[in-house]
Design a protein around this motif. Structure first.
Motif, PDB file in Angstrom:
ATOM      1  N   SER A   2       0.819  -1.201   0.000  1.00 41.11           N
ATOM      2  CA  SER A   2       0.000   0.000   0.000  1.00 41.11           C
ATOM      3  C   SER A   2       0.860   1.260   0.000  1.00 41.11           C
ATOM      4  N   ARG A   3       0.210   2.392  -0.203  1.00 40.28           N
ATOM      5  CA  ARG A   3       0.929   3.663  -0.205  1.00 40.28           C
ATOM      6  C   ARG A   3       1.348   4.041   1.206  1.00 40.28           C
ATOM      7  N   TYR A   4       2.465   4.743   1.290  1.00 39.13           N
ATOM      8  CA  TYR A   4       3.002   5.168   2.584  1.00 39.13           C
ATOM      9  C   TYR A   4       2.198   6.344   3.121  1.00 39.13           C
ATOM     10  N   THR A   5       1.823   6.274   4.398  1.00 41.42           N
ATOM     11  CA  THR A   5       1.062   7.356   5.027  1.00 41.42           C
ATOM     12  C   THR A   5       1.722   7.857   6.309  1.00 41.42           C
ATOM     13  N   ARG A  58       9.498   5.919  -5.884  1.00 44.55           N
ATOM     14  CA  ARG A  58       8.242   5.442  -5.297  1.00 44.55           C
ATOM     15  C   ARG A  58       7.610   6.477  -4.372  1.00 44.55           C
ATOM     16  N   GLY A  62       4.483   8.875  -5.126  1.00 43.11           N
ATOM     17  CA  GLY A  62       3.405   8.311  -4.327  1.00 43.11           C
ATOM     18  C   GLY A  62       2.793   7.058  -4.899  1.00 43.11           C
ATOM     19  N   LEU A  63       3.622   6.175  -5.454  1.00 47.50           N
ATOM     20  CA  LEU A  63       3.107   4.963  -6.088  1.00 47.50           C
ATOM     21  C   LEU A  63       3.333   3.727  -5.226  1.00 47.50           C
ATOM     22  N   THR A  64       2.567   2.701  -5.512  1.00 45.59           N
ATOM     23  CA  THR A  64       2.805   1.413  -4.875  1.00 45.59           C
ATOM     24  C   THR A  64       3.895   0.683  -5.651  1.00 45.59           C
ATOM     25  N   ILE A 108       0.997  14.190  -3.514  1.00 43.17           N
ATOM     26  CA  ILE A 108      -0.051  13.560  -2.699  1.00 43.17           C
ATOM     27  C   ILE A 108      -1.302  14.433  -2.672  1.00 43.17           C
TER      28      ILE A 108
END
Length: 203
Positions: A2-5, A58, A62-64, A108
């Motif tokens: 998943s995307r980093y948050t 990445r 903002g990509l998986t 983002i």
């Protein structure tokens, strides 16, 4: 994956590079890795060096992981150099266009504007951040989108100077793609050959 948050500045410190698409913050004096032993010199392995360069892409866009691998496969099939084509594909995403045009402070935030249909592409409402832009494409923010604080602030003070591959009409608040992005216009340092070598043995 998943995307980093999580904390964005922490990522930039770990990678040793400011990533404008990830955060407007600066590393400042803390230009060393986070953690208790961050200031100690640490020798990176060949794998570690390549991984860092891949992670820059990445996190900035903002990509998986699966999305980057898919773009790499497409770049590999191209007649152009794989690394240059990969960077062109990344820069040609709609969410990146919104960011580089100065409509959002980060990639983002640009993705959120697109997802919530605050961006019109060629006069049509869209909500897919990965749409591939082409020369002649135009984007404008909706009236509602222009009132969003982060968008309004970014229009007054863009995070980056606008690249040469787009033209901006301030009166109409409209950006137009004049040509495809060039690999040399990526707004952060990246050794793309390391990325190519990283995926060459994995895909």
């Amino acid at each position: 994956m998943s995307r980093y948050t999580g904390p964005r500045l922490k990522v930039m410190r770990a990678l040793g590079t400011e990533l404008p698409g990830l955060s407007r913050k600066s590393l400042g004096d803390r230009n060393y890795p986070p953690g208790q032993h961050g200031q100690r010199p640490k020798r990176k392995s060949d794998f570690g060096v390549k991984l860092i360069e891949k992670q820059k892409l990445r996190f900035n866009y903002g990509l998986t992981e699966s999305q980057i691998q898919r773009l790499f496969r497409e770049a590999k099939r191209s007649k152009a150099p794989t690394g240059d084509k990969l960077l062109e594909l990344l820069e040609s995403r709609l969410d990146n266009f919104v960011f580089r045009a100065g409509f959002a402070p980060t990639t983002i935030a640009a993705r959120q504007l697109v997802r919530h249909k605050h961006v019109l592409l060629n006069g049509r409402s869209v909500n897919i951040p990965s749409i591939r832009i082409r020369p002649g494409d135009t984007i404008v923010l909706t009236e509602k989108g222009r009132k969003i604080p982060c968008a309004a602030e970014s229009l007054v003070e863009p995070a980056l100077s606008r690249p040469e591959w787009l033209s901006f009409d301030e009166a109409a608040c409209k950006a137009t793609v004049t040509r495809l992005p060039d690999a040399s216009e990526v707004p952060f340092p990246v050794e793309i050959q390391h990325v190519v070598e990283y995926y060459a043995v994995r895909i």
